[in-house]
Design an enzyme around this catalytic site. Structure first.
Site, PDB file in Angstrom:
ATOM      1  CE  LYS A 175       8.276 -13.673  -3.797  1.00 44.72           C
ATOM      2  NZ  LYS A 175       9.341 -13.196  -4.675  1.00 44.72           N
TER       3      LYS A 175
ATOM      4  N   GLY B  79       7.815 -10.337 -16.652  1.00 42.93           N
ATOM      5  CA  GLY B  79       6.860  -9.738 -15.714  1.00 42.93           C
ATOM      6  C   GLY B  79       6.989  -8.220 -15.655  1.00 42.93           C
TER       7      GLY B  79
ATOM      8  CG  MET C 220      12.209 -19.416 -11.115  1.00 40.92           C
ATOM      9  SD  MET C 220      13.959 -19.037 -11.329  1.00 40.92           S
ATOM     10  CE  MET C 220      14.482 -18.968  -9.627  1.00 40.92           C
TER      11      MET C 220
ATOM     12  CB  THR D 275       6.972  -9.452  -0.822  1.00 39.27           C
ATOM     13  OG1 THR D 275       5.655  -8.954  -0.584  1.00 39.27           O
ATOM     14  CG2 THR D 275       7.028 -10.870  -0.260  1.00 39.27           C
TER      15      THR D 275
ATOM     16  CD  GLU E 233       0.874 -10.052   0.865  1.00 39.24           C
ATOM     17  OE1 GLU E 233       0.423 -11.103   1.312  1.00 39.24           O
ATOM     18  OE2 GLU E 233       0.237  -8.991   0.873  1.00 39.24           O
TER      19      GLU E 233
ATOM     20  CE1 TYR F 166       4.556 -13.868  -3.937  1.00 35.82           C
ATOM     21  CE2 TYR F 166       3.935 -12.514  -2.046  1.00 35.82           C
ATOM     22  CZ  TYR F 166       4.636 -12.681  -3.228  1.00 35.82           C
ATOM     23  OH  TYR F 166       5.441 -11.656  -3.695  1.00 35.82           O
TER      24      TYR F 166
ATOM     25  CB  SER G 250       4.099 -12.461  -8.325  1.00 37.35           C
ATOM     26  OG  SER G 250       3.182 -12.040  -9.309  1.00 37.35           O
TER      27      SER G 250
HETATM   28  P1  NAP Z   1       4.943 -10.669 -12.230  1.00 34.18           P
HETATM   29  O1  NAP Z   1       4.547  -9.565 -13.154  1.00 34.18           O
HETATM   30  O2  NAP Z   1       3.926 -11.673 -11.824  1.00 34.18           O
HETATM   31  O3  NAP Z   1       6.194 -11.421 -12.891  1.00 34.18           O
HETATM   32  C1  NAP Z   1       6.638 -12.657 -12.401  1.00 34.18           C
HETATM   33  C2  NAP Z   1       7.649 -13.236 -13.357  1.00 34.18           C
HETATM   34  O4  NAP Z   1       8.026 -14.557 -12.871  1.00 34.18           O
HETATM   35  C3  NAP Z   1       7.124 -13.455 -14.793  1.00 34.18           C
HETATM   36  O5  NAP Z   1       8.152 -13.204 -15.708  1.00 34.18           O
HETATM   37  C4  NAP Z   1       6.761 -14.924 -14.787  1.00 34.18           C
HETATM   38  O6  NAP Z   1       6.775 -15.506 -16.075  1.00 34.18           O
HETATM   39  C5  NAP Z   1       7.906 -15.474 -13.954  1.00 34.18           C
HETATM   40  N1  NAP Z   1       7.641 -16.829 -13.459  1.00 34.18           N
HETATM   41  C6  NAP Z   1       6.536 -17.289 -12.830  1.00 34.18           C
HETATM   42  N2  NAP Z   1       6.672 -18.606 -12.541  1.00 34.18           N
HETATM   43  C7  NAP Z   1       7.873 -18.975 -13.018  1.00 34.18           C
HETATM   44  C8  NAP Z   1       8.570 -20.197 -13.060  1.00 34.18           C
HETATM   45  N3  NAP Z   1       8.051 -21.329 -12.558  1.00 34.18           N
HETATM   46  N4  NAP Z   1       9.810 -20.238 -13.624  1.00 34.18           N
HETATM   47  C9  NAP Z   1      10.328 -19.112 -14.176  1.00 34.18           C
HETATM   48  N5  NAP Z   1       9.723 -17.924 -14.172  1.00 34.18           N
HETATM   49  C10 NAP Z   1       8.500 -17.861 -13.606  1.00 34.18           C
HETATM   50  O7  NAP Z   1       5.545 -10.071 -10.866  1.00 34.18           O
HETATM   51  P2  NAP Z   1       6.159  -8.609 -10.585  1.00 34.18           P
HETATM   52  O8  NAP Z   1       5.085  -7.729 -10.076  1.00 34.18           O
HETATM   53  O9  NAP Z   1       6.990  -8.189 -11.734  1.00 34.18           O
HETATM   54  O10 NAP Z   1       7.084  -8.921  -9.329  1.00 34.18           O
HETATM   55  C11 NAP Z   1       8.437  -9.326  -9.502  1.00 34.18           C
HETATM   56  C12 NAP Z   1       8.915 -10.018  -8.241  1.00 34.18           C
HETATM   57  O11 NAP Z   1       8.807  -9.133  -7.136  1.00 34.18           O
HETATM   58  C13 NAP Z   1       8.122 -11.257  -7.855  1.00 34.18           C
HETATM   59  O12 NAP Z   1       9.033 -12.163  -7.255  1.00 34.18           O
HETATM   60  C14 NAP Z   1       7.146 -10.754  -6.809  1.00 34.18           C
HETATM   61  O13 NAP Z   1       6.766 -11.803  -5.941  1.00 34.18           O
HETATM   62  C15 NAP Z   1       8.001  -9.714  -6.111  1.00 34.18           C
HETATM   63  N6  NAP Z   1       7.291  -8.588  -5.516  1.00 34.18           N
HETATM   64  C16 NAP Z   1       6.419  -7.854  -6.253  1.00 34.18           C
HETATM   65  C17 NAP Z   1       5.809  -6.750  -5.696  1.00 34.18           C
HETATM   66  C18 NAP Z   1       4.848  -5.894  -6.477  1.00 34.18           C
HETATM   67  O14 NAP Z   1       4.114  -5.123  -5.851  1.00 34.18           O
HETATM   68  N7  NAP Z   1       4.854  -5.964  -7.797  1.00 34.18           N
HETATM   69  C19 NAP Z   1       6.099  -6.388  -4.373  1.00 34.18           C
HETATM   70  C20 NAP Z   1       7.016  -7.154  -3.657  1.00 34.18           C
HETATM   71  C21 NAP Z   1       7.622  -8.244  -4.248  1.00 34.18           C
HETATM   72  P3  NAP Z   1       5.453 -15.420 -17.014  1.00 34.18           P
HETATM   73  O15 NAP Z   1       5.479 -14.046 -17.639  1.00 34.18           O
HETATM   74  O16 NAP Z   1       5.683 -16.521 -17.983  1.00 34.18           O
HETATM   75  O17 NAP Z   1       4.268 -15.625 -16.123  1.00 34.18           O
HETATM   76  N1  GDD Z   2      -6.367  -9.126  -6.698  1.00 37.36           N
HETATM   77  C1  GDD Z   2      -7.483  -8.655  -6.129  1.00 37.36           C
HETATM   78  N2  GDD Z   2      -8.663  -8.723  -6.817  1.00 37.36           N
HETATM   79  N3  GDD Z   2      -7.393  -8.097  -4.915  1.00 37.36           N
HETATM   80  C2  GDD Z   2      -8.529  -7.585  -4.376  1.00 37.36           C
HETATM   81  C3  GDD Z   2      -9.756  -7.621  -5.029  1.00 37.36           C
HETATM   82  C4  GDD Z   2      -9.836  -8.240  -6.305  1.00 37.36           C
HETATM   83  O1  GDD Z   2     -10.888  -8.316  -6.936  1.00 37.36           O
HETATM   84  N4  GDD Z   2     -10.675  -7.002  -4.235  1.00 37.36           N
HETATM   85  C5  GDD Z   2     -10.028  -6.606  -3.137  1.00 37.36           C
HETATM   86  N5  GDD Z   2      -8.717  -6.968  -3.209  1.00 37.36           N
HETATM   87  C6  GDD Z   2      -7.709  -6.758  -2.160  1.00 37.36           C
HETATM   88  C7  GDD Z   2      -6.949  -8.026  -1.787  1.00 37.36           C
HETATM   89  O2  GDD Z   2      -7.733  -8.847  -0.928  1.00 37.36           O
HETATM   90  C8  GDD Z   2      -5.728  -7.413  -1.108  1.00 37.36           C
HETATM   91  O3  GDD Z   2      -6.017  -7.126   0.236  1.00 37.36           O
HETATM   92  C9  GDD Z   2      -5.514  -6.107  -1.869  1.00 37.36           C
HETATM   93  O4  GDD Z   2      -6.706  -5.877  -2.631  1.00 37.36           O
HETATM   94  C10 GDD Z   2      -4.319  -6.119  -2.821  1.00 37.36           C
HETATM   95  O5  GDD Z   2      -4.392  -7.288  -3.611  1.00 37.36           O
HETATM   96  P1  GDD Z   2      -3.416  -7.514  -4.870  1.00 37.36           P
HETATM   97  O6  GDD Z   2      -3.496  -6.362  -5.789  1.00 37.36           O
HETATM   98  O7  GDD Z   2      -3.739  -8.861  -5.419  1.00 37.36           O
HETATM   99  O8  GDD Z   2      -1.952  -7.458  -4.254  1.00 37.36           O
HETATM  100  P2  GDD Z   2      -1.327  -8.074  -2.920  1.00 37.36           P
HETATM  101  O9  GDD Z   2      -1.106  -6.942  -1.976  1.00 37.36           O
HETATM  102  O10 GDD Z   2      -2.083  -9.239  -2.436  1.00 37.36           O
HETATM  103  O11 GDD Z   2       0.083  -8.625  -3.459  1.00 37.36           O
HETATM  104  C11 GDD Z   2       0.914  -7.817  -4.297  1.00 37.36           C
HETATM  105  O12 GDD Z   2       1.794  -7.052  -3.507  1.00 37.36           O
HETATM  106  C12 GDD Z   2       2.727  -7.819  -2.716  1.00 37.36           C
HETATM  107  C13 GDD Z   2       3.568  -6.813  -1.918  1.00 37.36           C
HETATM  108  O13 GDD Z   2       2.903  -6.455  -0.741  1.00 37.36           O
HETATM  109  C14 GDD Z   2       1.682  -8.761  -5.224  1.00 37.36           C
HETATM  110  O14 GDD Z   2       2.383  -8.005  -6.183  1.00 37.36           O
HETATM  111  C15 GDD Z   2       2.690  -9.607  -4.454  1.00 37.36           C
HETATM  112  O15 GDD Z   2       3.482 -10.350  -5.380  1.00 37.36           O
HETATM  113  C16 GDD Z   2       3.572  -8.668  -3.636  1.00 37.36           C
HETATM  114  O16 GDD Z   2       4.510  -9.416  -2.892  1.00 37.36           O
END
Ligand code: NAP
Ligand code: GDD
Length: 348
Positions: free
Chosen positions: A153, A11, A59, A125, A127, A149, A84
């Site tokens: 978490k 990821g 997982m 997160t 969230e 989600y 995620s």
């Molecule tokens: P991501 O790009 O969606 O990566 C998620 C990873 O988890 C990928 O490697 C995915 O594998 C793997 N995965 C999904 N389902 C699985 C399963 N059943 N068993 C094993 N591995 C699995 O997410 P990210 O943005 O890097 O985020 C990393 C972590 O931080 C996540 O836990 C997310 O919820 C958390 N987080 C993210 C953010 C953010 O803004 N990015 C903020 C707060 C928390 P595949 O590549 O095969 O799909």
């Molecule tokens: N994805 C998506 N697609 N979101 C949209 C769209 C669309 O077309 N239009 C509006 N949005 C709005 C969503 O409704 C949300 O309020 C906001 O954009 C952000 O959406 P995402 O980018 O999907 O991220 P997220 O905030 O829901 O979740 C991400 O951040 C979390 C941390 O606060 C993910 O990375 C989560 O894994 C992470 O925990």
């Protein structure tokens, strides 16, 4: 040499963390999912695929996690694997609970029984705050999840804390606010926008269809946030920390900034569709990172405008190179333009 095990290494964060830890001199082990089509593009993009050791883990499968921890014998485990995407958790609530909630607990149990001195990082997160009771949010703000989600978490957050307090384990939560990059998944709003802006600029796409434009987020730059994960595990005392920029921007502002960078008027290309609204959304997130700055010494550097530019520039260059016939590790060329049709959630 220190050994680190990263779950979810394929990821966005997993790939950046693998690169970061390699540069710190770690031996890096990363888990990946066994799938019919390999998904290593981010690791290739960062040129780390051949520098880490990959282990297949799901997982949901305790045995594969146990094998990964036993074989790699790590000093540090970073649990980043998750379903995620918040939107998808409304369609797959039980799977999300299994992976994001129970998954972390499986690792905690393995560490408790096998080697309690392993340091454990849980990808928690913002969230969790859901409908936030105060702004900005801190480590003491009430959690009020708004999605399956976030409720999954919440379980992993609480069990990380509970195992720390009950068994004296070095288990920490990073409560990370949204962090983005050119390696962000295509379904998340930032990358959906920057990829569409690049394609529209080059005449490859005619419109961008979005959901809730009013939602406000605290968007930071992912490579800085993986450094925070590592810093959290280097402290003397395990604890939970918020990582954020402290700035809020609406989705609409992100759209405007991305289109401005390519000299186009978003009014001509962007429309909204209510089928892209979530059954329940999180309207506003903004974090206060003063604890991690004070205790750990981490603070964000990249501004919102710099972040949008990094992402627009990267997507524009990729599509320009693609049109010149170049091939390189990348996700977008295999991503159907009408993917949103497959992922529609109905707001009741
Ligand atoms: P991501 O790009 O969606 O990566 C998620 C990873 O988890 C990928 O490697 C995915 O594998 C793997 N995965 C999904 N389902 C699985 C399963 N059943 N068993 C094993 N591995 C699995 O997410 P990210 O943005 O890097 O985020 C990393 C972590 O931080 C996540 O836990 C997310 O919820 C958390 N987080 C993210 C953010 C953010 O803004 N990015 C903020 C707060 C928390 P595949 O590549 O095969 O799909
Ligand atoms: N994805 C998506 N697609 N979101 C949209 C769209 C669309 O077309 N239009 C509006 N949005 C709005 C969503 O409704 C949300 O309020 C906001 O954009 C952000 O959406 P995402 O980018 O999907 O991220 P997220 O905030 O829901 O979740 C991400 O951040 C979390 C941390 O606060 C993910 O990375 C989560 O894994 C992470 O925990």
């Amino acid at each position: 040499m220190k050994r680190a095990l990263i779950t979810g290494c394929t990821g966005q964060d997993g790939a950046y963390l693998a690169k970061f830890l390699l540069e710190k001199g770690y031996q890096v082990f990363g888990t990946y999912r066994r799938v019919s089509t390999p998904n290593f593009w981010r690791l290739q993009y960062l040129d780390v695929l051949d520098k880490i050791t990959l282990i297949p883990v799901d997982m949901a499968d305790m045995a594969s996690i146990l094998e990964a921890v036993t074989l790699t014998d790590p000093q540090e485990v970073y649990n980043l694997a998750a379903q995620s995407y918040v939107g998808a958790s409304f369609d797959q609530p039980l799977l999300t609970a299994e992976i994001d909630g129970s998954g972390a607990t499986r690792i905690l149990e393995i560490i408790r029984h096998l080697r309690k001195d392993i340091r454990f990082y849980q990808a928690s997160t913002s969230e969790l705050y859901g409908t936030a009771s105060e702004t900005p949010q801190t480590e003491t703000t009430r959690f009020w999840p708004n999605s399956p989600y976030a409720s999954a978490k919440l379980m992993s957050f609480q069990n990380t804390r509970i195992y720390r307090e009950a068994y004296g384990m070095f288990a920490c939560n990073g409560i990370l606010f949204n962090h983005e990059s050119p390696l962000r998944g295509m379904e998340f709003v930032t990358r959906k926008i920057t990829n569409a802006v690049a394609r529209i600029k080059l005449g490859l796409q005619e419109e961008l269809v979005l959901g809730n434009l009013a939602a406000g987020r605290d968007w930071g730059y992912a490579p800085e946030y993986v450094e925070a994960m590592w810093m959290i595990l280097q402290q003397e005392t395990p604890d939970d920390f918020v990582c954020a920029t402290g700035e809020i921007h609406a989705v609409k502002e992100l759209v405007d900034e991305a289109f401005r960078l390519v000299d186009l008027d978003p009014g001509r290309y962007v429309r909204t569709d209510e089928t892209l609204l979530r059954p329940k959304d999180v309207e506003l997130l903004c974090g206060d990172c003063s604890k991690i700055t004070r205790v750990v010494g981490w603070k964000p550097k990249t501004t919102f405008r710099e972040l949008v530019k990094i992402m627009v520039d990267a997507d524009l260059k990729r599509w320009q190179d693609y049109l010149k016939g170049e091939s390189f590790p990348w996700d977008a060329q295999n991503y159907p333009g009408d993917i949103t049709l497959l992922m529609r959630h109905k707001k009741k």
